[in-house]
Design an enzyme around this catalytic site. Structure first.
Site, mmCIF file in Angstrom:
data_model
loop_
_atom_site.group_PDB
_atom_site.id
_atom_site.type_symbol
_atom_site.label_atom_id
_atom_site.label_comp_id
_atom_site.label_asym_id
_atom_site.label_seq_id
_atom_site.Cartn_x
_atom_site.Cartn_y
_atom_site.Cartn_z
ATOM 1 N N GLU A 153 8.220 0.089 -34.219
ATOM 2 C CA GLU A 153 9.576 -0.456 -34.416
ATOM 3 C C GLU A 153 10.327 -0.397 -33.088
ATOM 4 O O GLU A 153 10.075 0.477 -32.266
ATOM 5 C CB GLU A 153 10.313 0.328 -35.509
ATOM 6 C CG GLU A 153 10.354 1.855 -35.343
ATOM 7 C CD GLU A 153 11.423 2.367 -34.413
ATOM 8 O OE1 GLU A 153 12.343 1.585 -34.110
ATOM 9 O OE2 GLU A 153 11.333 3.526 -33.980
ATOM 10 N N CYS A 262 15.502 8.628 -29.984
ATOM 11 C CA CYS A 262 14.328 7.937 -29.421
ATOM 12 C C CYS A 262 14.126 8.153 -27.927
ATOM 13 O O CYS A 262 13.107 8.694 -27.516
ATOM 14 C CB CYS A 262 14.426 6.442 -29.706
ATOM 15 S SG CYS A 262 14.215 6.081 -31.443
HETATM 16 C C1 UDX Z 1 16.607 2.845 -28.609
HETATM 17 C C2 UDX Z 1 15.916 1.505 -28.266
HETATM 18 O O1 UDX Z 1 16.896 0.562 -27.824
HETATM 19 C C3 UDX Z 1 15.145 0.972 -29.462
HETATM 20 O O2 UDX Z 1 14.432 -0.203 -29.104
HETATM 21 C C4 UDX Z 1 14.172 2.052 -29.923
HETATM 22 O O3 UDX Z 1 13.441 1.623 -31.061
HETATM 23 C C5 UDX Z 1 14.904 3.343 -30.234
HETATM 24 O O4 UDX Z 1 15.647 3.762 -29.088
HETATM 25 P P1 UDX Z 1 18.828 3.596 -29.827
HETATM 26 O O5 UDX Z 1 18.454 4.981 -29.400
HETATM 27 O O6 UDX Z 1 19.255 3.401 -31.222
HETATM 28 O O7 UDX Z 1 17.600 2.594 -29.581
HETATM 29 O O8 UDX Z 1 20.055 3.095 -28.926
HETATM 30 P P2 UDX Z 1 20.321 2.230 -27.603
HETATM 31 O O9 UDX Z 1 21.365 1.235 -27.901
HETATM 32 O O10 UDX Z 1 19.077 1.696 -27.035
HETATM 33 O O11 UDX Z 1 20.978 3.311 -26.643
HETATM 34 C C6 UDX Z 1 20.296 4.511 -26.312
HETATM 35 C C7 UDX Z 1 21.166 5.404 -25.492
HETATM 36 O O12 UDX Z 1 21.311 4.889 -24.184
HETATM 37 C C8 UDX Z 1 22.590 5.601 -26.021
HETATM 38 O O13 UDX Z 1 22.915 6.964 -25.886
HETATM 39 C C9 UDX Z 1 23.451 4.745 -25.114
HETATM 40 O O14 UDX Z 1 24.747 5.240 -24.990
HETATM 41 C C10 UDX Z 1 22.691 4.853 -23.819
HETATM 42 N N1 UDX Z 1 22.875 3.696 -22.924
HETATM 43 C C11 UDX Z 1 22.418 2.455 -23.301
HETATM 44 C C12 UDX Z 1 23.471 3.864 -21.689
HETATM 45 O O15 UDX Z 1 23.874 4.983 -21.320
HETATM 46 N N2 UDX Z 1 23.601 2.786 -20.864
HETATM 47 C C13 UDX Z 1 23.161 1.541 -21.200
HETATM 48 O O16 UDX Z 1 23.301 0.617 -20.383
HETATM 49 C C14 UDX Z 1 22.551 1.364 -22.464
#
Ligand code: UDX
Length: 470
Positions: A153, A262
């Site tokens: 996923e 994740c």
């Molecule tokens: C992530 C992946 O995007 C997804 O494909 C995988 O299946 C699970 O892990 P998720 O953890 O739900 O998803 O959130 P995501 O939106 O990807 O953000 C992850 C973390 O990175 C968050 O803490 C967010 O604040 C941080 N982030 C994201 C940043 O600090 N900067 C960014 O530019 C993007």
């Protein structure tokens, strides 16, 4: 329409897939060992905060396509496909804990009645398709056969349902092509690109994707720390970088770094797999170190401005690891709270949906209904999670509520000029100190850059420079 059992249906991934597969028109039985959550789900109540999930849950229950049980003997026998969606948390070494996978595969094997395709949906270590196949074979009654398909996923919390319905790609790892196509057919309403490959490669696609996105975040955060010293604006830098079609602006937001269930876990697990197989992974280790360092960097900013944290009152805006979720796993807020409490500061915090989780973990944190409450008599406030409500705060109200003046924007979402106009002192991450400099940016629209045009595949394949990765 297929008959599908989802194991781990009360968990995040399992629940999102249970309701979505039912919405695609399949008959889904979700099974989970948590009776409290199963009871809630059968009652139409979602145990996690996720947009669109309650609606799909209720629709699935109403159409009769979706049911939940704690009983494997009810869920598994009618299933042609069994999705394994159990958790693979980090062990002490950083490796993935596969005990829930072992338990799930054993239970599936014992209850299956005929030919069953087992779909590994959870993020599982490379080699898990074979690992699961071996457990199934060991416990299967005679006459029952299994085929395992890895189908990782890629959903994001807060937009899990959207992501399931609009995937960039569906990855299928199988030695048996027919089984891979059968799993691909479950998603045929989506019209998505499908990549079919060997199971180990499919499993690695998941780890490498998460590690790459985490690397982008740590990269821009390292640049932000340098910008902080050189008085350059990391947001404009990211924008300028992102205009290069090879880079893209996504996942280049500097700030407190990544958290959640994740990225941290999967980067650690990939590093552990490398270590266990005598490979170095200096880049992955640096990604994790930089991420942890962002939390310390923000604490250091506050301490530098206040002189000491001991006895200070600090307001935190946002506690979940990102907006639109109540998930606090590995959230930056947790490291900040731990550090602030260790330095004997008083912590006042608020989040639109995650207050209860923080209350359960940190009884000493004062929880407020909103940002204005968390700012009350605070010496400094830190914007930790960029919930929409915090982007459009009434900054005069914040200034009136606070005892001190410092606003640390841990996600670079506030307008430094507006914060200053309210009589507050703004500190972002890698944003220039000279007020308003970040707004000195002009972008003149132009034609699509030539490089962004996809070249015909035959040219790429035959081009003498193709192997140089131009
Ligand atoms: C992530 C992946 O995007 C997804 O494909 C995988 O299946 C699970 O892990 P998720 O953890 O739900 O998803 O959130 P995501 O939106 O990807 O953000 C992850 C973390 O990175 C968050 O803490 C967010 O604040 C941080 N982030 C994201 C940043 O600090 N900067 C960014 O530019 C993007």
């Amino acid at each position: 329409m297929a008959n599908i059992a989802v194991v781990g249906a009360a968990g995040y991934v399992g629940l999102a897939y249970s309701v979505s597969l039912a919405a695609f028109g399949h008959r889904v039985i979700g099974v989970d060992r948590d009776p409290g959550r199963i009871w809630m789900l059968n009652d139409g109540v979602a145990p996690i905060h996720e947009p669109e999930l309650p609606e799909l849950l209720q629709r699935g229950l109403a159409t009769g396509l979706l049911t939940f049980t704690t009983d494997y003997a009810t869920a598994i026998p009618p299933a042609e496909f069994v999705f394994i969606c159990v958790g693979t948390p980090s062990t002490e070494t950083g490796a993935a804990d596969t005990s829930a996978i072992v338990a799930a595969a054993t239970a599936i094997a014992r209850q299956s009645k005929g030919r069953t395709i087992v779909v590994n949906k959870s993020t599982m270590p490379v080699g898990s398709a074979q690992f699961v196949a071996d457990i199934l074979a060991e416990h299967a009654p005679s006459g029952v056969t299994f085929t395992v398909v890895s189908n990782p996923e890629f959903l994001r919390e807060g937009s899990a349902i959207y992501d399931i319905f609009h995937p960039d790609r569906i990855v299928l790892g199988a030695d048996d092509l027919d089984a891979a196509h059968a799993v691909g057919d479950l998603y045929n309403t989506l019209n998505a690109a499908i990549l079919i490959t060997q199971p180990r490669t499919a499993e690695m696609v998941k780890y490498a994707s998460n590690a790459f996105l985490a690397t982008k975040i740590s990269f821009i955060n390292e640049v932000a720390l340098i910008c902080d010293q050189l008085d350059a604006d990391v947001d404009v830098v990211a924008r300028g970088m992102g205009m290069d079609a090879r880079i893209t602006p996504r996942f280049l937001h500097a700030g407190l770094g990544f958290g959640g269930s994740c990225f941290p876990k999967d980067v650690r697990a990939l590093a552990a797999m490398a270590r266990e197989n005598a490979c170095d992974s200096p880049l992955l280790n640096a990604v994790l170190d930089i991420n942890a360092g962002m939390r310390s960097h923000v604490i250091a900013k506050v301490r530098r401005r206040l002189g000491t944290l001991t006895g200070a009152t600090i307001g935190l805006f946002g506690l979940s690891f990102k907006p639109e979720t109540d998930d606090i796993r590995e959230a930056p807020a947790i490291s900040l709270i731990e550090e602030l409490l260790a330095q004997e500061a008083t912590v006042q915090a608020t989040d639109p949906v995650a207050n209860a989780h923080i209350a359960a973990r940190f009884p000493e944190v004062r929880l407020a209904a909103d940002a204005y409450g968390a700012a009350m008599s605070a010496d400094a406030v830190i914007l930790v999670t960029e919930w929409p409500a915090y982007r459009s705060l009434n900054l005069d109200r914040i200034a009136n509520a606070m005892r001190g003046r410092l606003v640390v924007d841990g996600r670079n979402v506030l307008d430094p000029g507006k914060v200053a106009s309210a009589g507050l002192v703004y500190e972002g991450i890698g944003r220039p100190r000279n007020e308003g400099a970040g707004t000195r940016i002009t972008v003149l629209p132009g034609a699509e850059p030539l490089r962004a045009q996809p070249r015909p595949e035959s040219v790429i394949d035959s081009h003498p420079l193709a192997s140089r990765g131009d």
